[in-house]
Design a protein around this motif. Sequence first.
Motif, PDB file in Angstrom:
ATOM      1  N   ALA A 208     114.700  -2.693  79.029  1.00  0.00           N
ATOM      2  CA  ALA A 208     113.299  -2.994  78.727  1.00  0.00           C
ATOM      3  C   ALA A 208     112.689  -1.824  77.973  1.00  0.00           C
ATOM      4  O   ALA A 208     112.891  -0.663  78.345  1.00  0.00           O
ATOM      5  CB  ALA A 208     112.515  -3.259  79.999  1.00  0.00           C
ATOM      6  N   ILE A 209     111.966  -2.124  76.889  1.00  0.00           N
ATOM      7  CA  ILE A 209     111.257  -1.114  76.100  1.00  0.00           C
ATOM      8  C   ILE A 209     109.766  -1.409  76.215  1.00  0.00           C
ATOM      9  O   ILE A 209     109.318  -2.510  75.889  1.00  0.00           O
ATOM     10  CB  ILE A 209     111.682  -1.144  74.628  1.00  0.00           C
ATOM     11  N   VAL A 210     108.998  -0.437  76.678  1.00  0.00           N
ATOM     12  CA  VAL A 210     107.549  -0.603  76.851  1.00  0.00           C
ATOM     13  C   VAL A 210     106.841   0.414  75.961  1.00  0.00           C
ATOM     14  O   VAL A 210     107.101   1.610  76.037  1.00  0.00           O
ATOM     15  CB  VAL A 210     107.127  -0.402  78.320  1.00  0.00           C
ATOM     16  N   ILE A 368     114.591   1.417  81.843  1.00  0.00           N
ATOM     17  CA  ILE A 368     113.300   1.259  81.173  1.00  0.00           C
ATOM     18  C   ILE A 368     113.099   2.429  80.221  1.00  0.00           C
ATOM     19  O   ILE A 368     113.198   3.594  80.619  1.00  0.00           O
ATOM     20  CB  ILE A 368     112.142   1.196  82.194  1.00  0.00           C
ATOM     21  N   LEU A 369     112.841   2.111  78.956  1.00  0.00           N
ATOM     22  CA  LEU A 369     112.519   3.108  77.938  1.00  0.00           C
ATOM     23  C   LEU A 369     111.047   2.957  77.577  1.00  0.00           C
ATOM     24  O   LEU A 369     110.556   1.832  77.409  1.00  0.00           O
ATOM     25  CB  LEU A 369     113.389   2.913  76.693  1.00  0.00           C
ATOM     26  N   ILE A 370     110.341   4.082  77.445  1.00  0.00           N
ATOM     27  CA  ILE A 370     108.902   4.069  77.171  1.00  0.00           C
ATOM     28  C   ILE A 370     108.627   4.752  75.837  1.00  0.00           C
ATOM     29  O   ILE A 370     109.071   5.886  75.613  1.00  0.00           O
ATOM     30  CB  ILE A 370     108.111   4.785  78.283  1.00  0.00           C
ATOM     31  N   SER A 371     107.915   4.056  74.959  1.00  0.00           N
ATOM     32  CA  SER A 371     107.335   4.685  73.768  1.00  0.00           C
ATOM     33  C   SER A 371     105.930   5.129  74.152  1.00  0.00           C
ATOM     34  O   SER A 371     105.004   4.320  74.227  1.00  0.00           O
ATOM     35  CB  SER A 371     107.286   3.704  72.593  1.00  0.00           C
ATOM     36  N   ALA A 372     105.794   6.428  74.430  1.00  0.00           N
ATOM     37  CA  ALA A 372     104.553   6.966  74.993  1.00  0.00           C
ATOM     38  C   ALA A 372     103.663   7.502  73.879  1.00  0.00           C
ATOM     39  O   ALA A 372     103.865   8.614  73.382  1.00  0.00           O
ATOM     40  CB  ALA A 372     104.866   8.068  76.011  1.00  0.00           C
ATOM     41  N   GLY A 373     102.683   6.715  73.492  1.00  0.00           N
ATOM     42  CA  GLY A 373     101.703   7.148  72.504  1.00  0.00           C
ATOM     43  C   GLY A 373     100.367   7.369  73.173  1.00  0.00           C
ATOM     44  O   GLY A 373      99.916   6.535  73.965  1.00  0.00           O
ATOM     45  N   PHE A 374      99.725   8.485  72.863  1.00  0.00           N
ATOM     46  CA  PHE A 374      98.461   8.842  73.508  1.00  0.00           C
ATOM     47  C   PHE A 374      97.284   8.784  72.538  1.00  0.00           C
ATOM     48  O   PHE A 374      96.236   9.373  72.791  1.00  0.00           O
ATOM     49  CB  PHE A 374      98.585  10.240  74.128  1.00  0.00           C
ATOM     50  N   ASP A 375      97.461   8.050  71.428  1.00  0.00           N
ATOM     51  CA  ASP A 375      96.383   7.931  70.447  1.00  0.00           C
ATOM     52  C   ASP A 375      95.387   6.836  70.803  1.00  0.00           C
ATOM     53  O   ASP A 375      94.457   6.576  70.040  1.00  0.00           O
ATOM     54  CB  ASP A 375      96.943   7.699  69.042  1.00  0.00           C
ATOM     55  N   GLY A 376      95.555   6.202  71.957  1.00  0.00           N
ATOM     56  CA  GLY A 376      94.544   5.264  72.436  1.00  0.00           C
ATOM     57  C   GLY A 376      93.418   5.938  73.180  1.00  0.00           C
ATOM     58  O   GLY A 376      92.492   5.267  73.651  1.00  0.00           O
ATOM     59  N   CYS A 409     115.734  -0.613  89.022  1.00  0.00           N
ATOM     60  CA  CYS A 409     116.834   0.155  88.419  1.00  0.00           C
ATOM     61  C   CYS A 409     116.909   1.590  88.927  1.00  0.00           C
ATOM     62  O   CYS A 409     117.213   2.509  88.165  1.00  0.00           O
ATOM     63  CB  CYS A 409     116.721   0.131  86.899  1.00  0.00           C
ATOM     64  N   GLU A 410     116.623   1.783  90.202  1.00  0.00           N
ATOM     65  CA  GLU A 410     116.756   3.092  90.841  1.00  0.00           C
ATOM     66  C   GLU A 410     115.948   4.186  90.138  1.00  0.00           C
ATOM     67  O   GLU A 410     116.341   5.342  90.092  1.00  0.00           O
ATOM     68  CB  GLU A 410     118.238   3.503  90.907  1.00  0.00           C
ATOM     69  N   GLY A 411     114.818   3.774  89.579  1.00  0.00           N
ATOM     70  CA  GLY A 411     113.899   4.742  88.980  1.00  0.00           C
ATOM     71  C   GLY A 411     114.309   5.281  87.634  1.00  0.00           C
ATOM     72  O   GLY A 411     113.725   6.267  87.162  1.00  0.00           O
ATOM     73  N   ARG A 412     115.269   4.664  86.948  1.00  0.00           N
ATOM     74  CA  ARG A 412     115.755   5.198  85.667  1.00  0.00           C
ATOM     75  C   ARG A 412     114.742   4.912  84.554  1.00  0.00           C
ATOM     76  O   ARG A 412     114.585   3.772  84.115  1.00  0.00           O
ATOM     77  CB  ARG A 412     117.120   4.599  85.322  1.00  0.00           C
ATOM     78  N   VAL A 413     114.077   5.955  84.098  1.00  0.00           N
ATOM     79  CA  VAL A 413     113.066   5.857  83.042  1.00  0.00           C
ATOM     80  C   VAL A 413     113.288   6.989  82.045  1.00  0.00           C
ATOM     81  O   VAL A 413     113.445   8.146  82.439  1.00  0.00           O
ATOM     82  CB  VAL A 413     111.635   5.944  83.615  1.00  0.00           C
ATOM     83  N   VAL A 414     113.299   6.651  80.759  1.00  0.00           N
ATOM     84  CA  VAL A 414     113.345   7.648  79.694  1.00  0.00           C
ATOM     85  C   VAL A 414     112.148   7.393  78.788  1.00  0.00           C
ATOM     86  O   VAL A 414     111.989   6.287  78.258  1.00  0.00           O
ATOM     87  CB  VAL A 414     114.646   7.585  78.877  1.00  0.00           C
TER      88      VAL A 414
END
Length: 559
Positions: A208-210, A368-376, A409-414
């Motif tokens: 999953a990509i968020v 889970i992969l996160i595209s973390a943008g803080f421009d909001g 998923c056992e907390g796997r986040v990048v």
Amino acid sequence: VQVPPGRTAILSHPLCRQHFTCPPIDHGSADPPPENVNRLKVLLDEPDGVLRAREFQDIEFSDDAKRADLADVLRVHDWDYVRRLQMKCAGLNDFLEAEGGPSMYIPELGNGRDFELLDGDTVISARTFEAALRAAGSVIEGVDRVMSGQNRNVFCAVRPPGHHAGLRGVVTNDNDKSGSHGFCLLNNVGIAAAYARHCYRGKVDKVAIVDFDVHHGNGTEEVVRNVVPSREKYNYQTPFCSVTTVKETWKPWLNEEDHEKVLFVSSHGYGKNSSGWFYPGSGSTCLPKDASVDFSPDVRNQESEFFDEETNTFSGYESETREDSHRILDLGLALPNMEVPGTSRYRFRDGYRKVILPRLMAFKPDLILISAGFDGHKKDDINFGFLGLVEEDFEWVTDELIKVANSCCEGRVVSVLEGGYAIKGHHVSAFARSAAAHVRSLHRGSRIRKKWDAEYCTWESKMELRLLNKARERQEKKNRQMLMWTTGQGELDVGASEDEVAKGAQDWEQRADGSLEAKAEDQGQAVSPPGEKPPSAGDGAKPEAPKLEEGSSGDAKPS
């Protein structure tokens, strides 16, 4: 320092700070472009970088992220695009060569310039290509770390960003025919997702990509779409005839089931503002139409403050129905109504609670992969007023995604850095505080194994809605009081009763169309213009009723 396994890690590389989009910045420089090297300095520089604070001292830092192999890059991008980008960077002057390290300059390709514009937004320099490979490689290394159990979650503080980079770089749409790179060169999160599916077969079945950047992740969406074979048409016009060619494209990550094993979610601003379509002009709210997985209840049947039964949509959301087989969920948030502060924040959170998080739980990802943008963030000018979030919202959404990861998923986040450009104030800037809130949540999630709770989200939504309604009531009362003051009914009386306030508002509406003046003329009375006191009793008008002081008897009550 030995770091116990399972902790959070922060990955970066010095080359990510050598991707220059302007000459080196000093105090006398002109304003740099939004995407510049200072974005990483405010996060990572010692001792003032915000992520070097004492609260993050238990986090593992690595400044030697691996380089992405071309085989990993080419699962997502065309070789022709990658090669052209490499050659353009190699032809630029390497003005850092004198400071040591290998030169990136190839004389045979030299054009005598230090920088090159790919479009109106995106600038490259001599070390940009290598920086892009390190940025993508850091996310790949993050996947290796969480899959091996070395770290529970990882944050990649890298640049250039990547979520606008498609198969061949620029992605166009009906609202933006030309498109632009949007500061992005290689799709870091897409490359890592393909790597996870390909190299961890048997362990990573679903990814999953968020993406919660304020701009739609159109590049990542195109990358996900290309896991299914498709045909592209190209039209060429010659002096003698027009030619149409058809090219079949397919970028599989593992096999023909890729489109069922990848879920892409993007929450972002969508719509028009005073200057036209908000970049990139795509990303209207779309829900995946999937028969094999139960994604119920459907968002259009959810109870919400913003649900419109006539149009069958959320107000504030641009929506349509997705008919293809891809698992793509876009949540396009319109320009917020600023009458009640906090409305846009509630809409953002409720979108996750009622639309995104239930679908993530139903999908049951292995990573889970996160595209973390803080421009909001509300203080970031690049969002033109869309979203209007604060640091707490970035921390909240990260908390919820970690709870889903703990459940599935056992907390796997990048997570990988995308946008965020409000860096004035350096380590106390809106960007730095937002990134710190995100990492704080990751760090807390590495120690706390709390799982996602749908009932708690329902309670939280109702509680926030009550607070929002109270804020709306206070705002409406304030508006009525200001309206009464502008009608010339005397000074602002915050202790006026509701009937008195309503009477003042009615008088103002009558004054606007002249009915009050006409009525006064019939009765031989004078009517004062807004902002002026009515005539005194000696002028023939009725005397004013005395104002009730606070604490005196009467119907009026102090506020």
